[in-house]
Motif scaffolding. Structure first.
Motif, PDB file in Angstrom:
ATOM      1  N   GLY A 172     -53.575  84.157 -12.421  1.00 13.39           N
ATOM      2  CA  GLY A 172     -54.486  85.272 -12.293  1.00 13.39           C
ATOM      3  C   GLY A 172     -53.898  86.596 -12.728  1.00 13.39           C
ATOM      4  O   GLY A 172     -52.846  86.687 -13.361  1.00 13.39           O
ATOM      5  N   VAL A 173     -54.633  87.659 -12.378  1.00 16.08           N
ATOM      6  CA  VAL A 173     -54.254  89.030 -12.745  1.00 16.08           C
ATOM      7  C   VAL A 173     -53.597  89.707 -11.547  1.00 16.08           C
ATOM      8  O   VAL A 173     -54.075  89.565 -10.412  1.00 16.08           O
ATOM      9  N   HIS A 174     -52.527  90.443 -11.787  1.00 17.22           N
ATOM     10  CA  HIS A 174     -51.882  91.204 -10.711  1.00 17.22           C
ATOM     11  C   HIS A 174     -51.256  92.464 -11.299  1.00 17.22           C
ATOM     12  O   HIS A 174     -51.064  92.586 -12.516  1.00 17.22           O
ATOM     13  N   LYS A 175     -50.939  93.423 -10.402  1.00 14.91           N
ATOM     14  CA  LYS A 175     -50.282  94.677 -10.797  1.00 14.91           C
ATOM     15  C   LYS A 175     -48.770  94.446 -10.904  1.00 14.91           C
ATOM     16  O   LYS A 175     -48.154  93.835 -10.040  1.00 14.91           O
ATOM     17  N   GLN A 176     -48.170  95.012 -11.972  1.00 16.73           N
ATOM     18  CA  GLN A 176     -46.725  94.854 -12.204  1.00 16.73           C
ATOM     19  C   GLN A 176     -45.958  95.967 -11.467  1.00 16.73           C
ATOM     20  O   GLN A 176     -45.324  96.822 -12.082  1.00 16.73           O
ATOM     21  N   ASP A 177     -46.028  95.933 -10.151  1.00 15.55           N
ATOM     22  CA  ASP A 177     -45.378  96.963  -9.342  1.00 15.55           C
ATOM     23  C   ASP A 177     -43.910  96.638  -9.053  1.00 15.55           C
ATOM     24  O   ASP A 177     -43.250  97.320  -8.261  1.00 15.55           O
ATOM     25  N   TYR A 178     -43.369  95.603  -9.665  1.00 16.90           N
ATOM     26  CA  TYR A 178     -41.977  95.227  -9.448  1.00 16.90           C
ATOM     27  C   TYR A 178     -41.046  95.782 -10.540  1.00 16.90           C
ATOM     28  O   TYR A 178     -39.850  95.554 -10.521  1.00 16.90           O
ATOM     29  N   TYR A 179     -41.599  96.511 -11.552  1.00 13.88           N
ATOM     30  CA  TYR A 179     -40.763  97.143 -12.563  1.00 13.88           C
ATOM     31  C   TYR A 179     -40.345  98.535 -12.107  1.00 13.88           C
ATOM     32  O   TYR A 179     -41.004  99.152 -11.255  1.00 13.88           O
ATOM     33  N   LEU A 180     -39.261  99.012 -12.690  1.00 11.74           N
ATOM     34  CA  LEU A 180     -38.811 100.384 -12.391  1.00 11.74           C
ATOM     35  C   LEU A 180     -39.789 101.388 -12.965  1.00 11.74           C
ATOM     36  O   LEU A 180     -40.470 101.123 -13.955  1.00 11.74           O
ATOM     37  N   GLU A 181     -39.856 102.562 -12.332  1.00 11.60           N
ATOM     38  CA  GLU A 181     -40.860 103.536 -12.705  1.00 11.60           C
ATOM     39  C   GLU A 181     -40.666 104.075 -14.119  1.00 11.60           C
ATOM     40  O   GLU A 181     -41.625 104.506 -14.764  1.00 11.60           O
TER      41      GLU A 181
END
Length: 623
Positions: A172-181
């Motif tokens: 599915g679709v998810h937000k890639q909030d695990y990358y550095l800003e």
């Protein structure tokens, strides 16, 4: 000029036959032109719609092929990682993972990862996640947050725990909030992920390799065709969640389009539905990945706008057709009006010769008023004759009905009195008293002129009294039985005095002076057409010729004459029923010489409005 205005007023404003012909011709031709225009617009709209469907299907097929090719490339990359000995060894390390034990394995994994060139495929990144807490990606965890808890994310749990039909599936679709800003292109951006489970040496799931797909590259495959300036092409997964859309803000939302749940996801097709209150053409196309379908939506307003030039040309043709029709209809109207005026003059001469009173009637049109006046005079006279004849026949039928109802054979009165004298002389007091009571009941019943309809039970009681007297004459040799199929039938309404004449006919002609024992059976039941009453005796019966002659005279409206005057009772009953209920009801007779004679009386079902349900429980015994 003065003569033109009255003519125009006559043709356009007066309700005349000329105006009717003129306007009718114009209306018919105008409707034909409109029908032609509507069909032309419909066919052109259908052609444009078919062209859009073909164009959209072509675009989506190309996109599906491109996505299918890239997904196969992605699958091969994941297979290389998931099936590598080093990957499996890392993920089978006991938690917590000791980095010194896996350095050699990570070098092997890094060599495989270096062979995955993101610019050659849809892959944005590949996450290598183990159930033991191991985390890695294509750049060796440099862009990942070190404190991110991957194992707690729903999409990771799906990758670990799913039991897909194949080894390659979507999470599915998810937000890639695990990358550095500082990784602006990917941080907190939506992505579509596909995964492949990593299985240990014993076949158990020890982790997964998850490929994040570049949604911008996927959007680039959905080029908008020439007919879709206001439409969209996008992709949804098996849960109707949008995974590819030109508007990135809609990625991850649930698509809510009417009829989407009823489509076959394994076949392409189209239908119309309302989106945000506007009618759209919805075209769908399956993909190689199970459950994923591509959808194209085109506003119907765009399709109909393509037929605007046709509407303009149609309007011009319509104006020209109206002008031509006016000229043609005027010519035709004048040609038709000449014989109509000639017919009116002929009718006027007929009216001068006739002295009948002329009644004025309004038939809306001046010409029809003239014709109607002449024919109304004839119709009034005809209606008057018909009414007089109808009333006279009704009066005659009413008199016949009263006469038939009042008829009863009086000769049995003498026999009854003689029988009563004999019983008194012999000292049979109880029998004498019963004869007197039965006789008084018979006369009291016959003289009740206020009743035309009685209960079947009342009529059967009357027959019982009559049979008691007649049975005394035959020395109690006549057995009488009565069978009622349903006790409720006893309360049905039948004409008065229709059973006793039939029973009298059975005794008179069936037994006569015959001294052998006889029987009379009465049965009442409901049939499809109504109430059927059967009266059967085992008397002399009739031969076929006599029976045929009797049936003919009973069915005839004329009174029987000659040898059939003895059957006046059957004739009266038959005529009373037919006069009251029509030819569908009446008498039917069957007989076999020396065996029996059976009379069937068919009546309509009639009940009293105040009949109580409790009466259904009365006994069916007629006594």
């Amino acid at each position: 000029m003065k003569s033109v205005y009255p003519m125009l007023r006559y043709f356009l404003f007066e309700k005349s036959i000329y105006r009717t012909i003129l306007f009718s011709y114009l209306l018919v031709n105008l409707l034909l032109l409109l029908l032609l225009g509507v069909l032309s617009i419909r066919d052109s709209t259908r052609m444009i719609t078919d062209e859009i469907i073909k164009s959209s299907n072509k675009v989506m097929e190309q996109a599906a092929q491109g996505i299918g090719f890239n997904l196969e490339e992605t699958k091969r990359s994941l297979v290389m990682l998931a099936g590598n000995y080093a990957t499996i060894s890392i993920m089978t390390e006991k938690s917590p993972v000791v980095m010194a034990n896996i350095l050699n394995h990570e070098r092997a994994v890094a060599e495989i990862a270096s062979g995955i060139y993101t610019f050659q495929s849809l892959i944005s990144d590949v996450l290598i996640l183990g159930k033991n807490g191991y985390v890695n990606n294509l750049d060796g965890r440099k862009s990942l947050r070190w404190d991110y808890r991957f194992g707690e994310q729903p999409w990771v749990k799906t990758a670990f725990n799913a039991k897909p039909q194949g080894n390659f599936f979507s999470v599915g679709v998810h937000k890639q909030d695990y990358y550095l800003e500082h990784d602006i292109s990917r941080y907190n951006q939506p992505t579509l992920s596909v995964a492949m489970q990593v299985r240990g040496f014993g076949g158990e799931v020890v982790g997964a390799v998850i490929a994040n797909l570049d949604l911008q590259k996927m959007n680039g495959m959905f080029e908008r065709n020439a007919y879709q300036s206001g439409g969209n092409i996008f992709m949804i997964d098996e849960n109707r969640r949008i995974i590819v859309h030109q508007d990135s803000g809609k990625i991850g939302q649930i698509l809510d389009i009417e009829g989407l749940n009823t489509i076959d996801r394994n076949r392409s097709g189209h239908y119309t539905a309302k989106i945000n209150g506007e009618e759209h053409l919805v075209i769908f196309q399956p993909t190689d990945l199970t459950g994923w379908i591509m959808i194209s939506t085109v506003p119907m307003s765009e399709i109909t706008s393509q037929s605007a030039p046709i509407k303009t040309n149609l309007a011009r043709m319509l104006y020209l057709g109206i002008v031509l029709n006016i000229l043609i209809s005027l010519a035709i109207t004048f040609r038709i009006s000449s014989p109509v005026n000639k017919l009116l003059r002929t009718l006027d001469r007929l009216g001068e010769e006739d002295t009948l009173y002329v009644k004025t009637r309004n038939y809306r049109y001046r010409e029809l008023n003239h014709i109607g006046t002449k024919f109304m005079e004839l119709m009034d006279r005809i209606n008057l004759l018909i009414r007089q004849n109808y009333l006279s026949r009704i009066a005659l039928k009413e008199e016949e009905l009263k006469a038939l109802q009042s008829q009863i054979n009086p000769h049995f009165l003498f026999n009854t009195l003689q029988l009563l004298q004999t019983e008194i002389v012999c000292g049979n007091i109880e029998s004498s008293n019963h004869i007197v009571v039965s006789l008084s009941n018979l006369f009291r019943y016959s003289m009740r002129q206020s009743e035309e309809l009685v209960d079947l039970k009342t009529e059967l009681d009357h027959v019982k009294d009559y049979l008691y007297i007649m049975n005394k004459k035959y020395s109690d040799r006549i057995a009488y039985t009565c069978t009622i199929a349903d006790p409720a039938i006893l309360h049905y309404q039948i004409p008065k005095l229709i059973l006793q004449p039939v029973v009298e006919n059975s005794i008179r002609h069936g037994f006569g002076d015959d001294r052998r024992e006889g029987s009379i059976q009465i049965r009442a039941s409901l049939v499809r057409k109504g109430l059927l009453i059967t009266i059967r005796d085992n008397g002399k019966g009739m031969d076929k010729n006599s029976l045929r002659s009797l049936r003919q005279h009973i069915g005839n409206s004329d009174r029987p004459t000659g040898r059939h005057t003895g059957n006046i009772g059957l004739y009266n009953v038959s005529q009373r029923i037919k006069l009251k209920y029509g030819d569908d009801y009446g008498l039917r007779i069957r007989s076999a010489e020396g065996v029996h004679m059976t009379v069937y009386i068919l009546l309509p079902v009639m009940t009293k409005d105040h009949m109580e349900r409790g009466d259904r429980h009365e006994a069916a015994d007629c006594g």
